[in-house]
Design a protein around this motif. Structure first.
Motif, PDB file in Angstrom:
ATOM      1  N   TYR A 508       0.869  -1.178   0.000  1.00  0.00           N
ATOM      2  CA  TYR A 508       0.000   0.000   0.000  1.00  0.00           C
ATOM      3  C   TYR A 508       0.905   1.226   0.000  1.00  0.00           C
ATOM      4  O   TYR A 508       1.560   1.520   0.997  1.00  0.00           O
ATOM      5  CB  TYR A 508      -0.913   0.015   1.230  1.00  0.00           C
ATOM      6  N   THR A 561      -7.526   0.185  -0.857  1.00  0.00           N
ATOM      7  CA  THR A 561      -7.278  -0.935  -1.781  1.00  0.00           C
ATOM      8  C   THR A 561      -5.811  -1.332  -1.730  1.00  0.00           C
ATOM      9  O   THR A 561      -4.920  -0.490  -1.888  1.00  0.00           O
ATOM     10  CB  THR A 561      -7.661  -0.554  -3.212  1.00  0.00           C
ATOM     11  N   THR A 563      -2.511  -3.703  -3.002  1.00  0.00           N
ATOM     12  CA  THR A 563      -1.942  -4.485  -4.093  1.00  0.00           C
ATOM     13  C   THR A 563      -1.414  -5.775  -3.478  1.00  0.00           C
ATOM     14  O   THR A 563      -0.501  -5.739  -2.635  1.00  0.00           O
ATOM     15  CB  THR A 563      -0.811  -3.714  -4.792  1.00  0.00           C
ATOM     16  N   HIS A 574      -3.207  -8.841  -7.601  1.00  0.00           N
ATOM     17  CA  HIS A 574      -4.607  -8.402  -7.614  1.00  0.00           C
ATOM     18  C   HIS A 574      -4.765  -7.153  -6.755  1.00  0.00           C
ATOM     19  O   HIS A 574      -4.015  -6.936  -5.796  1.00  0.00           O
ATOM     20  CB  HIS A 574      -5.526  -9.505  -7.075  1.00  0.00           C
ATOM     21  N   GLN A 575      -5.749  -6.355  -7.090  1.00  0.00           N
ATOM     22  CA  GLN A 575      -6.145  -5.202  -6.292  1.00  0.00           C
ATOM     23  C   GLN A 575      -7.351  -5.617  -5.448  1.00  0.00           C
ATOM     24  O   GLN A 575      -8.413  -5.927  -5.988  1.00  0.00           O
ATOM     25  CB  GLN A 575      -6.507  -4.021  -7.199  1.00  0.00           C
TER      26      GLN A 575
END
Length: 786
Positions: A508, A561, A563, A574-575
């Motif tokens: 992040y 969100t 990573t 993926h996110q």
């Protein structure tokens, strides 16, 4: 002997009880310094010597299956000094004569001889020379009674193979030997086995390849560029992010223990040294006040200011010598007890016991400095007294009525009670310091006794709310979901639940953390995610749940969100949004829905672990006997035994710790209360004798003498509670690491127990002094000068 020396020893003999009470407080601080600083240094020195002699690696990496040709490329990385590639797997071990299976960590032994790095130390027997031979780690051998020549069976990728133990060894990689999923060492059911390389190559299809590598670097080489280079070399072969020593499991546990000792050294000794300064100041101040005439006479016959000041400093120094001596003896004994405890949980081939001489010297210097600081003001005051002034009685204090007198009159308080309140308000500094001393005693007990409540909270949440299974079955690589049905058909099985574990890097912004992501099945009842209020949280089908320490490390909040780069499976990035943050005490955790992760990986349902509950304890033996031959099973954990072992060890250690700290709290209280009451008696002996002559009863006079200290003891309780809560919070933050955290749990019983110990010690101290009232010679006391 010089006249001043004779007086010095006479004064010390006359004040030996007060001096001993102060010396015991000082001794407690010195003992903690020796135990905590001494043992942290001993552990550090032992670890350094062990790591250097056995070439413990600086960097550790793993891969799925990397060709041996990559070893040359790893050696060519700038800064790398040596490389050791090995094959490692977990397997079920069948111990003869026992139904319960064990989990073995299998490590390949090179055909060419000893490994270059992480060199095991042979403790008995010899290294394996044929495919049927194996060396086991010494704790596993001792726990099961193994000796060279004994046999056991190992489930090598579904094929059971009988092997002969040829020796026992210890390794710098396994100072703290803990199995996968376990909370503490269980040497009976987890062992390290060194087998010939060709055996593991054939059993697991690793010929010409390796799945584990360790590297050392040249001095002053930064690790991060080397780890990045290692990752790039191994990335195509399923490599996980390399880790340094700080994240290597055994070393991380040892680091956490050393850190806890250092925190103890910073938090507790200053409390005891501070109280020592106050007590010496109080006692020495009163001695100088009582010996004004003697000081005047000594100056009149030619003693200098320096000699008189030094005399009182030396009296404080004698108290320091007694305290330091007792502290050295107690600290050495505590350090030996700690060393025996470390020998039980940490598998060193040797332990550099023996607290360094520098720690003894430092503790003595601190003790002398504390008593000297306490006596300095009184010694200077004695040195400054002019002979004519010293020979005259001190001017009486200037008393006047105050608001407290008017309040006492309004409340119609008894005369003895008014005398107590007047004494408190007319010497507020002394009263405040006495109260603070007893408050610190309360705080020491609060700050130590919160551990049992914190451990109860951890046990309840970790064992009875989150992980409620009886058995945990470990599969590697991930097994098909059909394994779940096969386990469910075994004897005694009541419930089964699937789980997957995947190594991942969570990113992040500029923050990154390597954390295993575990899945939670829909409607999970055995392995659940529980919040701090005990509510079960179902993972969001499109998000991820993080433990609080992971969220703090990444600086993320719900809704952000992440990573997420998976280091297993398809190794995709993926996110994923953060769906929630939960409290977790063991390790670092991240959780996703089992079904959602299978869907994200575009794979058929699989399992890494199977959680099992059994019908009753009697069915465990039959289940464990059958599970030994289960294909693709790499290990088992009996969670019921794990819980019981953890709680038994905890209860034993908590009893010792609470007893030690109760004694320390009592020592502080006795030192403060006894000296305060003794000074009161010496100051007010004439006044109390007058009251007896005027008709006051012995009980009323004793009430006046003891009441002031007991009132201060009562006032000290809430102050001590507050200080103790602050110290406990400081300790919890100091003990927190990636391995575990300790919650701050302060129950009313914790405060009550601390108060009972301190109040009991205070009552005992004043009762001892109050007995002297019965032996007062009223006529002799009345003849003394004010």
């Amino acid at each position: 002997m010089h006249a001043m020396d004779i007086k010095l020893f006479r004064d010390f003999r006359r004040l030996w009880v007060q001096g001993l009470a102060i010396a015991l407080v000082l001794a407690a601080g010195v003992a903690i310094i020796l135990m905590s600083v001494g043992m942290s240094r001993a552990l550090n020195e032992t670890r350094s010597a062990y790591y250097d002699s056995n070439r413990f690696a600086h960097i550790f990496a793993s891969a799925r299956r990397a060709p041996d040709s990559l070893v040359a490329r790893l050696r060519d990385i700038e800064g790398v000094a040596a490389v050791e590639a090995q094959v490692r797997f977990y397997a079920v071990v069948d111990v003869p004569g026992r139904a319960k299976p064990a989990t073995g960590h299998l490590i390949s032994w090179p055909d060419s001889g000893a490994p270059e790095l992480n060199i095991p130390l042979l403790r008995s027997g010899r290294w394996p020379e044929t495919p049927q031979e194996v060396v086991v780690n010494e704790p596993f051998a001792k726990a099961n009674g193994f000796h060279p020549g004994d046999t056991l069976s190992v489930n090598l990728n579904g094929r059971k193979r009988e092997v002969v133990i040829t020796g026992t060894a210890l390794s710098p990689e396994f100072i703290y030997t803990i199995g996968p999923g376990a909370l503490m060492p269980q040497n009976e059911t987890f062992g390290v086995l060194w087998m010939q390389e060709e055996v593991l190559d054939a059993a697991f299809g690793m010929a010409g390849a390796f799945n584990s590598v360790a590297l050392t670097v040249l001095p002053r080489t930064p690790l991060e560029p080397v780890k990045d280079a290692v990752k790039s070399v191994l990335d195509l072969y399923g490599a996980a992010t390399p880790v340094g020593r700080d994240q290597q499991q055994s070393n991380a546990f040892l680091d956490a223990e050393i850190t806890s000792l250092e925190v103890m050294a910073w938090v507790l000794p200053p409390v005891f040294l501070g109280i020592t300064i106050f007590l010496v100041n109080m006692v020495m101040g009163r001695i100088v006040q009582l010996e004004r005439a003697e000081i005047g006479l000594m100056k009149a016959v030619g003693y200098t200011n320096w000699e008189i000041g030094l005399h009182y400093l030396m009296l404080a120094g004698l108290i320091a010598l007694v305290g330091v001596g007792i502290g050295w003896a107690a600290g050495t004994w505590l350090a030996q007890a700690m060393a025996q405890l470390y020998a039980k949980y940490f598998d060193f081939p040797f332990l550099v016991f023996g607290v360094p001489a520098s720690v003894y010297a430092s503790s003595a210097i601190l003790g002398l400095a504390a008593t000297s600081a306490g006596a300095l003001n009184s010694a200077m005051r004695a040195a400054r007294l002019a002979p004519a002034v010293a020979m005259a009685p001190p001017a009486p204090p200037n008393f006047h009525g105050s608001v407290f007198d008017r309040l006492a009159e309004m409340l119609n308080l008894s005369q003895p009670t008014r005398m107590i309140l007047r004494s408190l308000t007319r010497w507020p500094l002394r009263a405040g310091m006495t109260m603070l001393g007893m408050a610190l005693a309360v705080s020491v007990l609060v700050a130590s006794n919160f551990f049992p409540d914190a451990m109860k909270e951890i046990i309840d949440k970790a064992f009875y709310q989150s992980n409620r299974q009886d058995m945990l079955l470990l599969f590697d690589p991930d097994a098909p979901i059909s394994a779940l049905d096969e386990v469910a058909r075994m004897p005694g099985v009541l419930q089964v639940e699937p789980q997957q574990y995947h190594a991942a890097r969570l990113i992040y912004g500029s923050h990154e953390k390597q954390v295993p992501i575990s899945t939670v099945a829909e409607g999970a009842d055995l392995a659940r995610v529980v919040d701090e209020n005990g509510q079960v949280i179902a993972p969001d089908p499109f998000g991820i749940l993080l433990s609080d320490r992971v969220a703090q490390s990444l600086r993320v909040e719900v809704g952000d969100t992440l990573t997420v780069t998976f280091e297993s499976g398809l190794r995709e990035t993926h996110q994923i949004p953060v769906a929630g943050v939960v409290t977790q005490f063991f390790g670092l955790g991240a959780y996703m829905s089992h079904e959602a992760l299978n869907r994200m990986f575009r794979q058929s349902p699989r399992v890494s672990n199977v959680n099992v509950t059994l019908e009753d304890p009697e069915s465990a033996e039959a289940f464990e006997e059958r599970i030994k031959d289960f294909p693709r099973l790499m290990g088992t954990i009996n969670m019921t035994e794990n819980r019981q072992s953890f709680m038994d060890t905890l209860n034993q250690n908590i009893l010792v710790v609470t007893s030690v700290y109760a004694a320390l709290g009592a020592i502080i209280t006795i030192g403060v209360a006894y000296n305060a009451t003794r000074v009161q008696l010496s100051e007010r002996a004439r006044e109390l004798a007058c009251l007896r002559i005027l008709g006051f009863t012995k009980g009323e006079v004793a009430y006046i003498l003891a009441g002031e200290v007991l009132v201060l003891a009562l006032i000290a309780q809430p102050v001590g509670w507050w200080i103790g809560a602050m110290v406990a919070e400081l300790m919890t933050s100091g003990f927190s690491s990636d391995l575990y955290s300790i919650p701050l749990v302060l129950e009313p019983a914790t405060f009550a127990q601390a108060s009972l110990v301190v109040l009991g010690a205070a009552v005992f101290s004043v009762a001892v002094v109050a007995r002297r009232l019965n032996r007062l010679d009223l006529i002799a006391v009345m003849k003394t000068r004010e």
